[in-house]
Design a protein around this motif. Structure first.
Motif, short mmCIF file in Angstrom:
data_model
loop_
_atom_site.label_atom_id
_atom_site.label_comp_id
_atom_site.label_asym_id
_atom_site.label_seq_id
_atom_site.Cartn_x
_atom_site.Cartn_y
_atom_site.Cartn_z
N UNK A 119 0.81 -1.34 -0.17
CA UNK A 119 -0.10 0.05 0.17
C UNK A 119 0.80 1.22 -0.09
N UNK A 120 0.67 1.94 -0.91
CA UNK A 120 1.50 3.32 -1.19
C UNK A 120 0.70 4.44 -1.25
N UNK A 121 1.14 5.61 -0.16
CA UNK A 121 0.37 6.82 0.02
C UNK A 121 0.90 8.05 -0.71
N UNK A 122 0.16 8.62 -1.64
CA UNK A 122 0.70 9.68 -2.59
C UNK A 122 0.14 11.11 -1.93
N UNK A 123 0.86 12.00 -1.72
CA UNK A 123 0.49 13.19 -1.75
C UNK A 123 -0.64 13.82 -2.94
N UNK A 124 -1.52 14.68 -2.56
CA UNK A 124 -2.51 15.05 -3.71
C UNK A 124 -2.52 16.69 -3.55
N UNK A 151 -8.22 11.34 1.00
CA UNK A 151 -8.75 12.13 2.05
C UNK A 151 -8.18 13.67 1.34
N UNK A 152 -8.14 14.64 2.10
CA UNK A 152 -8.05 15.99 1.49
C UNK A 152 -6.67 16.30 0.96
N UNK A 153 -5.83 15.42 1.31
CA UNK A 153 -4.46 15.81 0.97
C UNK A 153 -3.61 14.60 0.41
N UNK A 154 -4.18 13.18 0.29
CA UNK A 154 -3.41 12.37 0.00
C UNK A 154 -4.41 11.03 -0.41
N UNK A 155 -3.91 10.56 -1.17
CA UNK A 155 -4.74 8.96 -1.58
C UNK A 155 -3.68 7.80 -1.32
N UNK A 156 -4.53 6.66 -1.31
CA UNK A 156 -3.88 5.34 -1.23
C UNK A 156 -3.96 4.58 -2.39
N UNK A 157 -3.27 3.45 -2.80
CA UNK A 157 -2.89 2.78 -3.92
C UNK A 157 -2.48 1.48 -3.40
N UNK A 158 -3.26 0.35 -3.86
CA UNK A 158 -2.53 -1.05 -3.22
C UNK A 158 -1.74 -1.41 -4.68
#
Length: 201
Positions: A119-124, A151-158
């Motif tokens: 699971x990788x979290x990226x800033x948005x 969420x308001x500042x990031x998203x997760x990708x599996x």
């Protein structure tokens, strides 16, 4: 148009400054097998025009606008890059509709390994959040991916093993920049909804 299904993990062979632009030379035997001058190839999700082909390498000019709006300005010889040729009308649309027009850049915030995936979290960037929804599509460095959480500042990708192995996303580290392209359909829906008669924004 592209589908976000990466065909090949290529490598930057040369970066040649040319005034306020650069010429990239990229090694990619698969995408150059039928490439010709004027063709489109997505490099880390950025649609670029082929200016020359020599063996297993192709060249392309990257203008200042593209360097400013994407992570391509950070490329150096030896850097791996995700490559995809433009889709043919007869192709299966395995990912989603991708234009190769980057909407902004984010960074890898964290990586959490699982048994067979990660699971990788990226800033948005501010302004793109409204186009990203859970289970929707987003393009990260040219890879069509499904949003696991947002969420308001990031998203997760599996990321599945195949994506980790065959794209740059398995090689990037926390704080590394990535190119982001949101789903074009979301932007069209927003435009139509806000411009409809009787609707005020």
């Amino acid at each position: 148009m592209f589908t976000g299904i990466i065909e090949e993990l290529g490598e930057v062979a040369a970066v040649t400054p040319a005034g306020d632009s650069v010429e990239l030379t990229i090694h990619g035997p698969t995408v150059t097998s039928d490439a010709a001058h004027g063709d489109s190839i997505a490099v880390n999700g950025v649609c670029l025009t082929v200016t020359g082909v020599s063996g297993a390498r192709f060249s392309t000019d990257v203008m200042r606008e593209t360097l400013d709006r994407s992570s391509l300005g950070a490329l150096a010889p030896g850097t791996p890059v995700n490559l995809e040729r433009a889709a043919q009308v007869s192709d299966r649309l395995g990912g989603h509709i991708v234009q190769g027009h980057v909407d902004g850049t984010g960074e890898i915030v964290r990586r959490v390994p699982g048994e067979r995936w990660e699971t990788v979290t990226f800033s948005l960037p501010e302004g793109l959040t409204r186009y990203v929804v859970e289970k929707g599509s987003i393009t990260v460095d040219g890879v069509s991916l499904t949003v696991a959480a947002v969420d308001t500042a990031s998203f997760d990708i599996a990321l599945i093993p195949t994506t980790l192995e065959l794209t740059t996303l398995g090689r990037k580290n926390v704080n590394d920049p990535v190119n982001l392209e949101v789903d074009i359909i979301a932007k069209y829906v927003e435009k139509l909804a806000t411009s409809a008669p009787g609707v005020t924004s």
